[in-house]
Enzyme design. Structure first.
Site, PDB file in Angstrom:
ATOM      1  N   GLU A  27      45.003  41.774  28.106  1.00  0.00           N
ATOM      2  CA  GLU A  27      45.063  43.208  28.394  1.00  0.00           C
ATOM      3  C   GLU A  27      46.470  43.710  28.079  1.00  0.00           C
ATOM      4  OE1 GLU A  27      43.741  44.237  32.345  1.00  0.00           O
ATOM      5  OE2 GLU A  27      44.213  46.368  32.071  1.00  0.00           O
ATOM      6  N   ASN A  72      41.597  47.554  33.208  1.00  0.00           N
ATOM      7  CA  ASN A  72      41.818  48.935  33.633  1.00  0.00           C
ATOM      8  C   ASN A  72      42.502  49.753  32.544  1.00  0.00           C
ATOM      9  OD1 ASN A  72      40.749  48.175  36.104  1.00  0.00           O
ATOM     10  ND2 ASN A  72      42.731  47.811  37.054  1.00  0.00           N
ATOM     11  N   ASN A 172      35.135  49.476  31.458  1.00  0.00           N
ATOM     12  CA  ASN A 172      35.613  48.439  32.376  1.00  0.00           C
ATOM     13  C   ASN A 172      35.517  48.898  33.820  1.00  0.00           C
ATOM     14  OD1 ASN A 172      37.286  45.938  33.001  1.00  0.00           O
ATOM     15  ND2 ASN A 172      38.574  47.533  33.897  1.00  0.00           N
ATOM     16  N   GLU A 173      34.933  48.061  34.661  1.00  0.00           N
ATOM     17  CA  GLU A 173      34.902  48.276  36.120  1.00  0.00           C
ATOM     18  C   GLU A 173      34.681  49.742  36.495  1.00  0.00           C
ATOM     19  OE1 GLU A 173      38.285  46.325  37.983  1.00  0.00           O
ATOM     20  OE2 GLU A 173      37.420  44.352  37.583  1.00  0.00           O
ATOM     21  N   TYR A 244      37.605  37.570  41.449  1.00  0.00           N
ATOM     22  CA  TYR A 244      38.866  36.857  41.708  1.00  0.00           C
ATOM     23  C   TYR A 244      38.859  36.384  43.152  1.00  0.00           C
ATOM     24  CZ  TYR A 244      40.560  39.392  37.551  1.00  0.00           C
ATOM     25  OH  TYR A 244      40.721  39.897  36.287  1.00  0.00           O
ATOM     26  N   GLU A 292      35.719  38.610  33.698  1.00  0.00           N
ATOM     27  CA  GLU A 292      37.008  38.452  34.391  1.00  0.00           C
ATOM     28  C   GLU A 292      36.767  37.513  35.559  1.00  0.00           C
ATOM     29  OE1 GLU A 292      39.460  41.811  35.445  1.00  0.00           O
ATOM     30  OE2 GLU A 292      38.734  42.948  33.721  1.00  0.00           O
ATOM     31  N   GLN A 349      43.798  36.111  33.080  1.00  0.00           N
ATOM     32  CA  GLN A 349      43.876  36.439  31.662  1.00  0.00           C
ATOM     33  C   GLN A 349      44.429  35.222  30.928  1.00  0.00           C
ATOM     34  OE1 GLN A 349      45.549  40.377  30.978  1.00  0.00           O
ATOM     35  NE2 GLN A 349      44.335  41.286  32.602  1.00  0.00           N
TER      36      GLN A 349
HETATM   37  O1  AHR Z   1      42.783  41.438  35.159  1.00  0.00           O
HETATM   38  C1  AHR Z   1      43.490  42.372  35.906  1.00  0.00           C
HETATM   39  C2  AHR Z   1      42.638  43.573  36.283  1.00  0.00           C
HETATM   40  O2  AHR Z   1      41.647  43.180  37.178  1.00  0.00           O
HETATM   41  C3  AHR Z   1      41.857  44.227  35.183  1.00  0.00           C
HETATM   42  O3  AHR Z   1      42.609  45.165  34.482  1.00  0.00           O
HETATM   43  C4  AHR Z   1      40.752  44.907  35.903  1.00  0.00           C
HETATM   44  O4  AHR Z   1      39.593  45.028  35.119  1.00  0.00           O
HETATM   45  C5  AHR Z   1      40.553  44.067  37.141  1.00  0.00           C
HETATM   46  O5  AHR Z   1      40.539  44.835  38.281  1.00  0.00           O
END
Ligand code: AHR
Length: 500
Positions: A27, A72, A172-173, A244, A292, A349
């Site tokens: 990113e 994001n 994204n999201e 995550y 992700e 990432q």
């Molecule tokens: O990977 C970091 C961030 O985590 C990304 O930009 C977003 O998609 C997620 O919230």
């Protein structure tokens, strides 16, 4: 010593591993791009300004596909600013991360970089501040052969041949209130469907990923997917999942059980995909792009202190410890156990930003999480066998019943190799694991790789980059067709067997 039994049958399959399961993500965030993969002024730079030391480590990981440019960031991305002569590219305010984006590296450079890394591009379009028209223009720029406004613009920029990007993310999201252009499920579903239709009219060979939930704990999780897939079933190929985990309470047993949640999350998304398929009397499966996933929490506090409007500051620079590597291994095992439906995965990432690879002015090094990712990417290819694990369980504070042993077996018929991936989560005791291998009577143990340490908090740093690394010293043997392996307490194990 605890005991566990693993049961497999070579005809009893979960599914084939899609090579894209071991993808990653770059990113425009922190030092992922600038100083991570691109740094023309560095002594490590090649003729394109790409860091050679980073490229070497990315190639070692054998990364099949890399998602770009966000995250994001993509929800405010104006792709036109990132192409053409560098001196004419504007700097822009990035409201996702409150920094300045200098646009000295853009989608053409990323495509060049991916070629060098041996990876495919997975491109995201901006459905936050933009919509159908810009997605169409970007796709035309990337994939159309020529003779039109945007394909000719690409040629003018020095790229005669189309990039031919096959996998596209529709935003994204979009379920997250932090997202620029955040939408309700209905609003997003309509936009994703309309954008996807237009994109497939322009290039029917592409595959589309629509945004599912940003985490299993999102309040809209479930209804979001049902609404989305109901609207987009005919247009999309995958629904995304993001997840995550962190060990904020320093409860390692609970943290290491986080993949129980991931397992349930995947099963729930599959159930929703299949519910909509059934309701529509559909023929195709909507599969999952877990685009992700990782551990992310170490850098949270430091990031809160960060001054706004810097250029590629140190952001999201988690320094991963040994227990993080164990969880990453367990998450990979969970993904493999769902290989029939999880077709794309992107470790988030790749460089500097919550990443397996770190860089500084003096070089690049491997974080602890590099290794389980490497081992799965190299040896987790082929067909996943339905792996039954009989082992003691414990009760994790947040995640409930958790097995002490995570395990999956992958059979690669082509290379005649069988690989067992396993994590012993027991914080005290070693474990004796047995597995009946009589169906693979000609196979011998090639190696038993182990990552083990008494200190769950040990890390690799610039000064001490090899504090945590795998050894080929695992104890396992095959006798009368039964494999017996000793798996140390707190350990990641890769047992490779083959005919040769
Ligand atoms: O990977 C970091 C961030 O985590 C990304 O930009 C977003 O998609 C997620 O919230």
């Amino acid at each position: 010593m605890k005991k566990a039994q693993v049961i497999i049958d070579k005809e009893y399959l979960v599914g084939d591993v899609d090579k894209r399961l071991y993808g990653s993500f770059i990113e425009h965030l922190g030092r992922a791009v600038y100083e991570g993969i691109y740094q023309p002024e560095s002594p490590f730079a090649d003729e394109n300004g790409f860091r050679k030391d980073t490229l070497e480590l990315v190639k070692e990981l054998n990364v099949p596909i890399i998602r770009y440019p966000g995250g994001n960031f993509v929800s405010g991305f104006c792709w036109e600013d990132s192409v053409g002569p560098k001196e004419k590219r504007p700097a822009r305010v990035d409201l996702a991360w409150h920094v300045i984006e200098i646009n000295q590296f853009g989608l053409n450079e990323f495509s060049d970089w991916c070629k060098k890394a041996g990876s495919q591009v997975m491109m995201a379009v901006n459905l936050g501040t933009r919509g159908v028209e810009d997605a169409r223009n970007l796709l035309e720029y990337c994939n159309f052969k020529g003779g039109t406004k945007y394909s000719d613009l690409r040629k003018e920029h020095g790229y005669e041949e189309p990039h031919n990007i096959k996998t596209w993310c529709l935003g994204n999201e979009m379920d997250g209130p932090w997202q620029m252009g955040h939408k309700t499920a209905e609003e997003y579903a309509r936009l994703a469907h309309e954008t996807g239709r237009v994109m497939k009219w322009l290039d029917p060979s592409i595959e589309l990923v629509a945004c599912g939930s940003s985490a299993s704990g999102m309040p809209t999780f479930g209804s979001w997917e049902a609404t989305l897939i109901d609207e987009c079933y005919d247009t999309i190929d995958y629904v995304s999942m993001h997840q995550y985990y962190g060990n904020r309470d320093n409860d390692s047993a609970n943290f290491l059980a986080s993949n129980v949640d991931l397992d349930q999350f995947i099963s729930n998304v599959v159930a929703i995909c299949d519910y909509v398929k059934g309701k529509k009397h559909g023929k195709k499966n909507i599969n999952i792009s877990l685009d992700e996933w990782n551990v992310w929490y170490h850098s949270n506090e430091a990031d809160e202190q960060l001054e706004k409007w810097g250029e590629h500051p140190h952001q999201l620079e988690d320094v991963y410890n040994f227990e993080d590597a164990l969880l990453v291994g367990s998450m990979l095992i969970t993904m493999l156990r769902h290989a029939d439906r999880v077709k794309i995965g992107c470790l988030a990432q790749l460089v500097n930003v919550i990443a397996p690879i770190m860089t500084s002015d003096t070089g690049a090094w491997r974080q602890t999480i590099f290794y389980p990712y490497l081992h799965c990417s190299l040896y987790g290819q082929g067909t996943v066998l339905n792996t039954i694990v009989k082992c003691p369980i414990y009760v994790a504070k947040q995640h409930g019943d958790a097995p002490f042993l995570d395990c999956v077996v992958v059979n690669n018929e082509e290379s005649e190799e069988l690989t067992i991936f396993a994590v012993n989560k027991d914080l005290e005791e070693d474990m004796e694991v047995t597995l009946d291998l009589r169906q693979f009577s000609q196979y011998k143990i090639k190696e038993h790789i182990v990552m083990h340490d008494h200190d769950l908090k040990a890390v690799n740093t610039e000064e001490n980059p090899n504090r945590i690394k795998p050894e080929r010293n695992g104890k396992s043997e095959v006798s009368d067709g039964i494999l017996t392996a000793e798996m140390k307490s707190k350990s990641w194990n890769v047992i490779r067997l083959g005919r040769n």
